[in-house]
Design a protein around this motif. Sequence first.
Motif, PDB file in Angstrom:
ATOM      1  N   SER A  26       0.836  -1.203   0.000  1.00 28.25           N
ATOM      2  CA  SER A  26       0.000   0.000   0.000  1.00 28.25           C
ATOM      3  C   SER A  26       0.866   1.246   0.000  1.00 28.25           C
ATOM      4  O   SER A  26       0.559   2.225  -0.686  1.00 28.25           O
ATOM      5  CB  SER A  26      -0.911   0.014   1.233  1.00 28.25           C
ATOM      6  N   GLY A  27       1.936   1.214   0.783  1.00 28.61           N
ATOM      7  CA  GLY A  27       2.879   2.334   0.783  1.00 28.61           C
ATOM      8  C   GLY A  27       3.524   2.525  -0.575  1.00 28.61           C
ATOM      9  O   GLY A  27       3.655   3.654  -1.065  1.00 28.61           O
ATOM     10  N   LEU A  28       3.926   1.425  -1.198  1.00 34.89           N
ATOM     11  CA  LEU A  28       4.521   1.515  -2.536  1.00 34.89           C
ATOM     12  C   LEU A  28       3.537   2.115  -3.537  1.00 34.89           C
ATOM     13  O   LEU A  28       3.909   2.950  -4.356  1.00 34.89           O
ATOM     14  CB  LEU A  28       4.946   0.126  -3.026  1.00 34.89           C
ATOM     15  N   MET A  29       2.267   1.687  -3.461  1.00 31.95           N
ATOM     16  CA  MET A  29       1.245   2.199  -4.371  1.00 31.95           C
ATOM     17  C   MET A  29       1.023   3.693  -4.162  1.00 31.95           C
ATOM     18  O   MET A  29       0.601   4.393  -5.069  1.00 31.95           O
ATOM     19  CB  MET A  29      -0.082   1.456  -4.194  1.00 31.95           C
ATOM     20  N   GLY A  30       1.315   4.180  -2.959  1.00 26.66           N
ATOM     21  CA  GLY A  30       1.191   5.600  -2.654  1.00 26.66           C
ATOM     22  C   GLY A  30       2.491   6.360  -2.807  1.00 26.66           C
ATOM     23  O   GLY A  30       2.638   7.468  -2.295  1.00 26.66           O
ATOM     24  N   ASN A  31       3.467   5.749  -3.499  1.00 24.87           N
ATOM     25  CA  ASN A  31       4.771   6.375  -3.762  1.00 24.87           C
ATOM     26  C   ASN A  31       5.552   6.706  -2.499  1.00 24.87           C
ATOM     27  O   ASN A  31       6.252   7.709  -2.437  1.00 24.87           O
ATOM     28  CB  ASN A  31       4.618   7.620  -4.651  1.00 24.87           C
TER      29      ASN A  31
END
Length: 182
Positions: A26-31
Amino acid sequence: MKKYEIVIAGFGGQGVLSMGKILAYSGLMGNKEVSWMPSYGPEQRGGTANVTVIISDEKISSPILNSYDIAIVLNQPSLDKFISKVKPGGMLIYDGYGIHTEPKRDDIKLYKIDAMDASLEMNNTQVFNMIVLGGLLKLAPMVDIEHVLLGLKKSLPERHHKLIPLNEAAILKGMEIIREKE
């Protein structure tokens, strides 16, 4: 956004590692910058497991931590191990089902989430970890729910994508039921 240093701990089979993985995705998807470092015993189901997750806007210098902003503990051995490692001013989230001795510390916020009871009400104990994740995100909205759903899609095998709406409902349920311990 600040940096969140989190440990999630419990027995194997409670979804500890997958909760951490979904949070990291989720963090990765939010950059965001992320670190996901699992630790578990030789038996994956039934043995103790924990995962360290760091989510930050800045580069992460090391995934190794001695103390945490947030600890999520799902059983008594995990509470006993990690309560002293929560930084003053941090928070501890626990499910009352697996805890026999209530946590006590005056310098951190304590939150109880009855995720096991809620998962039984939803007739699916496999969403237990998503209920807990929802509670975390209510208190510390470090990632958007849309990114969590993308993280679920990334981490779940395609044959289980039909369960994403149930997982979303579990996250929302967790946001609804988490309570500060008085």
